[in-house]
Design a protein around this motif. Structure first.
Motif, PDB file in Angstrom:
ATOM      1  N   GLY A   1      -3.624  74.755  79.705  1.00 34.00           N
ATOM      2  CA  GLY A   1      -2.709  73.928  78.926  1.00 34.00           C
ATOM      3  C   GLY A   1      -1.399  73.653  79.640  1.00 34.00           C
ATOM      4  O   GLY A   1      -0.869  72.530  79.580  1.00 34.00           O
ATOM      5  N   ILE A   2      -0.851  74.657  80.351  1.00 34.97           N
ATOM      6  CA  ILE A   2       0.426  74.483  81.052  1.00 34.97           C
ATOM      7  C   ILE A   2       0.266  73.542  82.233  1.00 34.97           C
ATOM      8  O   ILE A   2       1.126  72.683  82.489  1.00 34.97           O
ATOM      9  N   PHE A   3      -0.840  73.676  82.973  1.00 33.85           N
ATOM     10  CA  PHE A   3      -1.077  72.754  84.081  1.00 33.85           C
ATOM     11  C   PHE A   3      -1.207  71.322  83.576  1.00 33.85           C
ATOM     12  O   PHE A   3      -0.681  70.384  84.167  1.00 33.85           O
ATOM     13  N   LYS A   4      -1.932  71.168  82.473  1.00 36.49           N
ATOM     14  CA  LYS A   4      -2.106  69.829  81.918  1.00 36.49           C
ATOM     15  C   LYS A   4      -0.771  69.260  81.440  1.00 36.49           C
ATOM     16  O   LYS A   4      -0.482  68.070  81.623  1.00 36.49           O
ATOM     17  N   LYS A   5       0.063  70.104  80.855  1.00 37.36           N
ATOM     18  CA  LYS A   5       1.341  69.664  80.312  1.00 37.36           C
ATOM     19  C   LYS A   5       2.327  69.277  81.414  1.00 37.36           C
ATOM     20  O   LYS A   5       3.004  68.238  81.313  1.00 37.36           O
ATOM     21  N   TYR A   6       2.417  70.079  82.454  1.00 36.22           N
ATOM     22  CA  TYR A   6       3.461  69.878  83.461  1.00 36.22           C
ATOM     23  C   TYR A   6       2.979  69.296  84.793  1.00 36.22           C
ATOM     24  O   TYR A   6       3.796  68.788  85.571  1.00 36.22           O
ATOM     25  N   ALA A   7       1.665  69.384  85.073  1.00 38.52           N
ATOM     26  CA  ALA A   7       1.153  68.861  86.337  1.00 38.52           C
ATOM     27  C   ALA A   7       0.145  67.737  86.134  1.00 38.52           C
ATOM     28  O   ALA A   7      -0.343  67.158  87.103  1.00 38.52           O
ATOM     29  N   ASP A   8      -0.165  67.460  84.900  1.00 42.41           N
ATOM     30  CA  ASP A   8      -1.017  66.323  84.534  1.00 42.41           C
ATOM     31  C   ASP A   8      -2.428  66.408  85.113  1.00 42.41           C
ATOM     32  O   ASP A   8      -3.061  65.397  85.395  1.00 42.41           O
ATOM     33  N   PHE A   9      -2.925  67.619  85.333  1.00 42.70           N
ATOM     34  CA  PHE A   9      -4.338  67.785  85.693  1.00 42.70           C
ATOM     35  C   PHE A   9      -4.822  69.129  85.153  1.00 42.70           C
ATOM     36  O   PHE A   9      -4.017  70.044  84.912  1.00 42.70           O
ATOM     37  N   GLU A  10      -6.124  69.232  84.970  1.00 41.08           N
ATOM     38  CA  GLU A  10      -6.716  70.480  84.504  1.00 41.08           C
ATOM     39  C   GLU A  10      -7.243  71.264  85.691  1.00 41.08           C
ATOM     40  O   GLU A  10      -7.986  70.726  86.517  1.00 41.08           O
ATOM     41  N   PRO A  11      -6.864  72.516  85.818  1.00 38.58           N
ATOM     42  CA  PRO A  11      -7.334  73.326  86.944  1.00 38.58           C
ATOM     43  C   PRO A  11      -8.831  73.606  86.844  1.00 38.58           C
ATOM     44  O   PRO A  11      -9.393  73.658  85.747  1.00 38.58           O
ATOM     45  N   THR A  12      -9.457  73.780  87.990  1.00 43.07           N
ATOM     46  CA  THR A  12     -10.880  74.125  88.039  1.00 43.07           C
ATOM     47  C   THR A  12     -11.076  75.594  87.656  1.00 43.07           C
ATOM     48  O   THR A  12     -10.106  76.368  87.535  1.00 43.07           O
ATOM     49  N   ILE A  13     -12.319  75.972  87.473  1.00 44.95           N
ATOM     50  CA  ILE A  13     -12.628  77.379  87.167  1.00 44.95           C
ATOM     51  C   ILE A  13     -12.126  78.278  88.280  1.00 44.95           C
ATOM     52  O   ILE A  13     -11.561  79.352  88.035  1.00 44.95           O
TER      53      ILE A  13
END
Length: 493
Positions: free
Chosen positions: A340-352
């Motif tokens: 959620g934090i990556f999506k909020k501040y970096a605009d991408f979803e991290p991989t597994i």
């Protein structure tokens, strides 16, 4: 009979042509230098500028007609810090890392005169603006003298004692009650917020907008002060002086972002700096009497653009970053919500795999492990790399505009900045014809004139006085040659 110092320098901080001892032929008396603005992107190397251009397109820094590079080495070696680099820029004298406009080449700590102090001698108003603490190394070198850059409480006191008209930045914690009281007694209007800055009046303003450094651009709130806000206020105050002004503006947190290898903040801070460069460039164009110098004190991080051959930079990822890596790491630590934090501040979803890497860092005893993990993930997505978290010895950009700007092109060293501001370039050799006992006469022609000042500046600045010729031009008898000696020779001429 001695001439007044201001008239002996003609129109002050004037670039001289030493053949005729007149202003450079490209400029008339009416268009000579009245104001000097130095803009310093702390830690800003060529790659920092390039990646900011890749993300934002055309930069204001590209519009300068005169460009060059500057070497940054100090007496400590190939890799300088901001204290030694700033001292070289401000005084024309090399010193050791950590020292603020002092040197110990004489065997003792000796102050060296700065460009800001020269400007004050000439009756000009002066200002220092930064996004770091105002007591940090780069602003400190222009108006204080201490052997250790960490002596920030003493630097704060000296900034006030030096009567710098405008002091704007962070660093509230470095000003104790006594120093703030002294500032009030000296007539400073002390402000702490953006609203107070906008309303501030008077010839002396002290603005302290954060306990330490002003927040990164990506982490600022709507009410936070920015570099352009401070720059505009500084100029509005300083330009009222009919004698002109000297202003240093520092984009100080480019360096901090590069230390952290935080590419999003590197770009955001460099873009803010470039916005200020654009404002200053337009100001100088309208006036015609303002010399603008843009440079960096050193490169930080060893930024490399593109990790492998043919690997393009992903500008979209950089544009999507909305917070510094330190803030991203901090919120992950608090919430545990990696995705959620990556999506909020970096605009991408991290991989597994990336999430697993972050979880491993969360369990590390290394205090920097989490932030470094965030940095590595973002930088791989972006397509950039950093050599280290420290300074490097790489040359840095040099840009110039305005009367006398043609003197600043080419491959130089930081110590050349102050020299060129006073005398410009002169390739015609000036020989020493003999020896005389007259104070200030280095040429040996039994006269004290601007040629003596020129030779002293270009050949002897920063030298430890250890022979009879140097003793003749050590006008203040402090054991070394600095800008004060040059000014005193000019006063005698």
């Amino acid at each position: 009979m001695k001439k007044p110092l201001a008239s002996s320098l003609l129109l002050s901080l004037l670039i001289f042509n030493l053949v005729s001892l007149q202003p450079c032929l490209a400029y008339s008396h009416q268009s000579a230098v009245k104001n000097v603005i130095i803009l310093i992107g702390d830690g800003m190397g060529v790659a920092h500028v390039e990646i900011t251009k890749l993300v934002y397109g055309h930069l204001n820094m590209e519009d300068f007609p005169v460009t060059g590079l500057e070497l940054t080495d100090s007496l400590s070696g190939e890799v300088t810090d901001s204290a030694a680099a700033g001292t070289a820029i401000a005084t024309g004298v090399k010193t050791y890392n950590g020292m603020i406009s002092v040197t110990n080449v004489t065997g003792r700590i000796t102050n060296v005169t700065t460009l800001l102090e020269v400007a004050q001698t000439l009756g000009k108003s002066t200002g220092l603006v930064t996004t770091t603490r105002i007591t940090h190394a780069t602003p400190a070198v222009f108006a204080s003298h201490v052997p250790d850059r960490d002596m920030e409480d003493e630097i704060a006191r000296q900034l006030i004692l030096h009567r710098v008209n405008v002091l704007l930045g962070g660093g509230k914690k470095e000003f104790d009650e006594d120093t703030l009281k002294m500032a009030e007694d000296y007539g400073y209007n002390i402000v702490f917020t953006k609203e107070e800055l906008e309303k501030a009046e008077g010839d002396f303003i002290l603005g302290l907008f954060a306990d330490s450094h002003i927040p990164y651009v990506l982490d600022r709130k709507p009410g936070d002060v920015g570099l352009l806000d401070m720059t505009k206020k500084a100029i509005s105050v300083l330009e009222r002086n009919p004698n002109g002004f000297f202003l240093m503006v520092e984009g100080g947190r480019i360096d901090h972002a590069a230390h952290e290898n935080d590419i999003g903040s590197v770009v955001a801070e460099t873009k803010e700096f470039d916005d200020v460069v654009g404002y200053i460039l337009e100001y100088a164009r309208k006036r015609g009497d303002t010399l603008v110098i843009v440079l960096a004190d050193h490169e930080t991080g060893g930024l490399a653009i593109g990790l492998t051959y043919g690997n393009a930079v992903n500008e979209k990822v950089i544009k999507g970053i909305k917070a510094s890596t330190s803030r991203i790491a901090s919120e992950i630590k608090v919430t545990g919500d990696i995705r959620g934090i990556f999506k909020k501040y970096a605009d991408f979803e991290p991989t597994i795999e990336e999430i697993a890497y972050i979880k491993k860092a969360l369990n590390s005893t290394d205090r920097y492990a989490l932030q470094n993990a965030v940095v590595e993930i973002i930088n791989r997505r972006v397509g950039v790399g950093f050599v280290s978290h420290k300074h490097t010895g790489a040359p840095v950009p040099l840009l110039a505009y305005g009367p006398g700007s043609e003197n600043f092109g080419g491959f130089l060293h930081h110590v050349d900045t102050a020299k060129l501001m006073l005398f410009g370039r002169e390739n015609t050799p000036i020989t020493i014809s003999g020896v005389s006992g007259i104070k200030g006469d280095i040429t040996g022609d039994s006269e004290v004139d601007r040629r003596d000042a020129y030779i002293t500046l270009m050949m002897l600045l920063g030298e430890n006085v250890d022979n009879e010729a140097e003793k003749r031009v050590d006008m203040d008898r402090n054991g070394m040659i600095d800008l004060k000696d040059v000014l005193l020779i000019l006063q005698e001429s």
